[in-house]
Design a protein around this motif. Structure first.
Motif, PDB file in Angstrom:
ATOM      1  N   HIS A 105       0.820  -1.209   0.000  1.00 50.84           N
ATOM      2  CA  HIS A 105       0.000   0.000   0.000  1.00 50.84           C
ATOM      3  C   HIS A 105       0.858   1.265   0.000  1.00 50.84           C
ATOM      4  N   ARG A 106       2.178   1.090  -0.127  1.00 43.66           N
ATOM      5  CA  ARG A 106       3.053   2.259  -0.155  1.00 43.66           C
ATOM      6  C   ARG A 106       3.910   2.222  -1.418  1.00 43.66           C
ATOM      7  N   THR A 107       4.243   3.413  -1.922  1.00 49.40           N
ATOM      8  CA  THR A 107       5.080   3.484  -3.112  1.00 49.40           C
ATOM      9  C   THR A 107       6.496   3.052  -2.759  1.00 49.40           C
ATOM     10  N   ALA A 108       7.330   2.879  -3.799  1.00 49.39           N
ATOM     11  CA  ALA A 108       8.719   2.485  -3.586  1.00 49.39           C
ATOM     12  C   ALA A 108       9.390   3.440  -2.611  1.00 49.39           C
ATOM     13  N   MET A 113      11.145   4.900   3.013  1.00 49.99           N
ATOM     14  CA  MET A 113      11.008   5.890   4.088  1.00 49.99           C
ATOM     15  C   MET A 113      10.470   5.273   5.375  1.00 49.99           C
ATOM     16  N   GLU A 114       9.706   4.179   5.226  1.00 51.53           N
ATOM     17  CA  GLU A 114       8.917   3.657   6.346  1.00 51.53           C
ATOM     18  C   GLU A 114       9.729   3.457   7.623  1.00 51.53           C
ATOM     19  N   HIS A 145       7.798   6.620  -7.395  1.00 52.29           N
ATOM     20  CA  HIS A 145       6.380   6.777  -7.078  1.00 52.29           C
ATOM     21  C   HIS A 145       5.534   5.629  -7.607  1.00 52.29           C
ATOM     22  N   HIS A 146       6.191   4.522  -7.956  1.00 58.31           N
ATOM     23  CA  HIS A 146       5.443   3.337  -8.367  1.00 58.31           C
ATOM     24  C   HIS A 146       5.097   2.500  -7.146  1.00 58.31           C
TER      25      HIS A 146
ATOM     26  N   ARG B 290     -10.424   4.173  -2.365  1.00 59.37           N
ATOM     27  CA  ARG B 290      -9.358   4.760  -1.563  1.00 59.37           C
ATOM     28  C   ARG B 290      -8.442   3.680  -0.994  1.00 59.37           C
ATOM     29  N   PHE B 291      -9.032   2.578  -0.527  1.00 61.52           N
ATOM     30  CA  PHE B 291      -8.230   1.570   0.169  1.00 61.52           C
ATOM     31  C   PHE B 291      -7.684   0.503  -0.768  1.00 61.52           C
ATOM     32  N   SER B 292      -7.970   0.602  -2.057  1.00 65.68           N
ATOM     33  CA  SER B 292      -7.389  -0.401  -2.954  1.00 65.68           C
ATOM     34  C   SER B 292      -6.136   0.156  -3.620  1.00 65.68           C
ATOM     35  N   ARG B 293      -5.630   1.286  -3.101  1.00 67.38           N
ATOM     36  CA  ARG B 293      -4.390   1.848  -3.632  1.00 67.38           C
ATOM     37  C   ARG B 293      -3.272   0.811  -3.594  1.00 67.38           C
ATOM     38  N   GLY B 294      -2.521   0.703  -4.674  1.00 70.29           N
ATOM     39  CA  GLY B 294      -1.390  -0.207  -4.704  1.00 70.29           C
ATOM     40  C   GLY B 294      -1.775  -1.637  -5.031  1.00 70.29           C
TER      41      GLY B 294
END
Lengths: 254, 318
Positions: A105-108, A113-114, A145-146, B290-294
């Motif tokens: 759920h987070r970009t590269a 950064m996490e 940003h992928h 919103r929550f299916s991002r990624g």
């Protein structure tokens, strides 16, 4: 006199009735690149996971940089370390997984950064800058940003390496880092690992890449059935294995 | 055209007089008389239903119009919205807490969570509501003090504390918590255990792993059924009419008991329920995106696109 980076003493681990590690003694010096090879089920990954206490051994000790991992030893009794201290130990030991385990759920960039933000308490702006530098170092500045799902396996693994490096670890553990990759993507990951080795990082690499072991490794450990069967300089072990089981394994993979 | 394509065409072409493979395929779809018949019948039924409802003199549409924005009705509507939102909020908090208890390594925590779900999912909500409304029969006073019969610091009359609204809130939210905990648990289980390992290897604390890594991913699984629960709750609140809850249905009932316009007032209430659930569906759709991002496009298309596709007459024959 400084302690070695890693010292395992009589390490034993079983899952239920199955004994996976049956007494491992291993010393890894600072700056060494140690490759651990052996048939599947030989306990390689479990050994690696004991080094940062993802697995609790039943017997034996693991010291990293002279510090007992996971426990406090007083009067011959072990007490599990308080969470905060175990976390500090893990912070200084980077780990790269076979299946990357990037946060989907987070970009590269956010993945790298996490740890800086959530563990080290670095401010967002500073973390973003450092994460950007690390992505640049693994050649992925243009993929910042992928999301992981939009990256190839090789790219994901390089992000995972950058994510570990962000914590400025003194030791890096690699658990079959290229085994889940398409053959043409293996090279880019090994290249990043080679650069890392050249920078002086102490690395323990569980791998099937004998070429990497020969070329980059300082030390080769062959495991079978929960024991270290044979170890030594990679070129020597690969060229002239002394033990029958090593010979049998190498004849299958080389 | 470049040469390689020409060569391939030449190789693929069976004979000089064969089909021209460079052109798009022309496919004649078969007629589907059964589908056209079913569509015709459906359209006919819809039109007939609309007409018969519109012209039926027993439905008193003029009364419906009179009462749709009546002050009393709007007050009931507001109570229904408050009850739904508050019960869902408390229910979600309870659900997360109980789901975390269920994944705990402490057997006592797990057993407590199991008992809660077992009891509140296993008895009818209607019974629970009546039970909370009559709680004063069991505990006439509620106090703060030493448990097991020790001295009390303060006490209150239960009947002044547990009003109809409070009883409704207790009943709805505690019941909802039991269902939500199962939804949250399914969400937590759906997250790859490797995620927790990777976060732990970075040195993240357990609570941060939960907040920053596991829950955001579990949300993708949790949000759609929670939206369902919310929509269901909008209507379930009507059950509190049995304990004088002053919600939308209760006030509609009070009105028709005085003016005997039973059907008209039920229609007024139903129209408001439909409005509420429609708004909630739209909100649910946006939350899901919103929550299916990624995770790629797991939510098919936009809401407007979906409705538009159904309303378009042509283009559906494939």
């Amino acid at each position: 006199m400084t302690a070695p980076m890693v010292r395992c003493q009589r390490l034993r681990k079983s899952f239920g009735r199955i004994e996976v590690l049956r007494g491992i003694d291993l010393v890894i010096e600072r700056g060494q690149v140690v490759c651990v090879v052996g048939p599947s089920g030989s306990g390689k990954s479990t050994l690696l996971r004991c080094l940062n206490h993802l697995e609790e051994p039943q017997a034996g000790r693991v010291y990293v940089d002279g510090e007992l991992i996971g426990y406090d030893e007083r009067d011959g009794r072990l007490r599990p370390l308080p969470d905060a201290r175990l976390r500090r130990q893990r912070e200084s030991i980077g780990m790269v997984f076979q299946r990357f385990h990037l946060f989907p759920h987070r970009t590269a960039l956010e993945n790298v950064m996490e740890g800086l933000v959530a563990v080290k308490g670095v401010g967002t702006a500073e973390a973003r800058k450092r994460a950007g530098d690390l992505l640049d170092r693994v050649g992925l500045a243009d993929r910042a940003h992928h999301y992981p799902a939009q990256l190839s396996g090789g790219q994901q693994q390089r992000v995972a390496i950058a994510r570990s490096l962000a914590m400025s670890p003194k030791l890096m553990l690699f658990d079959e880092p290229t085994s889940a990759l398409d053959p043409e993507l293996v090279g880019e990951v090994l290249e990043v690992m080679k650069d890392l080795a050249a920078s002086g990082m102490t690395m323990v690499v569980v791998t099937h890449e004998m070429g990497f072991a020969r070329e980059v490794g300082d030390h080769l450990v062959f495991m079978d059935d929960g024991l270290i069967i044979e170890q030594g300089p990679p070129r020597e072990v690969l060229a002239a294995p002394r033990h029958e089981r090593t010979r049998a394994f190498l004849s299958k993979v080389l | 055209m470049d040469r390689t394509v020409d060569k391939r065409d030449a190789a693929a072409g069976p004979a000089p007089d064969g089909p021209d493979l460079a052109q798009p395929n022309r496919i004649s779809h078969p007629l589907r008389p059964g589908r056209w018949l079913a569509a015709g019948v459906t359209a006919l039924v819809l039109v007939w239903l609309g007409w018969t409802i519109a012209v039926n003199p027993n439905l008193h549409w003029d009364i419906v119009v009179d009462y749709q924005f009546d002050r009393v009705i709007l007050e009931g509507l507001w109570v229904t919205i408050q009850l739904t939102v508050a019960s869902m909020l408390i229910g979600v908090v309870l659900g997360v807490a109980v789901a975390l208890m269920q994944t705990s390594s402490s057997r006592i925590l797990r057993t407590g969570a199991m008992a809660y779900v077992w009891f509140f999912r296993g008895t009818p909500l209607l019974v629970q509501l009546i039970f909370w409304f009559n709680i004063a029969l069991i505990f006439p006073e509620i106090g703060l003090g030493v448990p097991f019969g020790g001295p009390k610091l303060v006490t209150w009359e239960t009947n002044t504390l547990v009003t109809g609204f409070v009883a409704a809130l207790l009943g709805l939210s505690i019941n909802e918590g039991a269902y939500m905990s199962e939804i949250v648990r399914a969400g937590l289980r759906a997250v790859d255990p490797g995620q927790q390992e990777a976060a732990a290897a970075l040195g993240m604390s357990r609570s941060k792993i939960m907040r920053r890594v596991v829950l955001p991913q579990a949300m993708r699984i949790i949000v759609p059924p929670t939206g369902n629960q919310f929509i269901s709750m909008l209507k379930t609140t009507s059950l509190v009419s049995v304990i004088a809850g002053a919600d939308l249905l209760t006030v509609a009932q009070r009105l028709y008991l005085t003016n005997f316009e039973v059907i008209a007032l039920l229609i007024v209430a139903s129209i408001w329920y439909l409005v509420l659930t429609t708004v909630a569906s739209v909100g649910q759709h946006h939350l899901e995106r919103r929550f299916s991002r990624g995770f790629g496009g797991t939510v098919p298309g936009t809401l407007r696109g979906r409705i538009g596709r159904n309303l378009r007459f042509t283009g559906s024959a494939r």
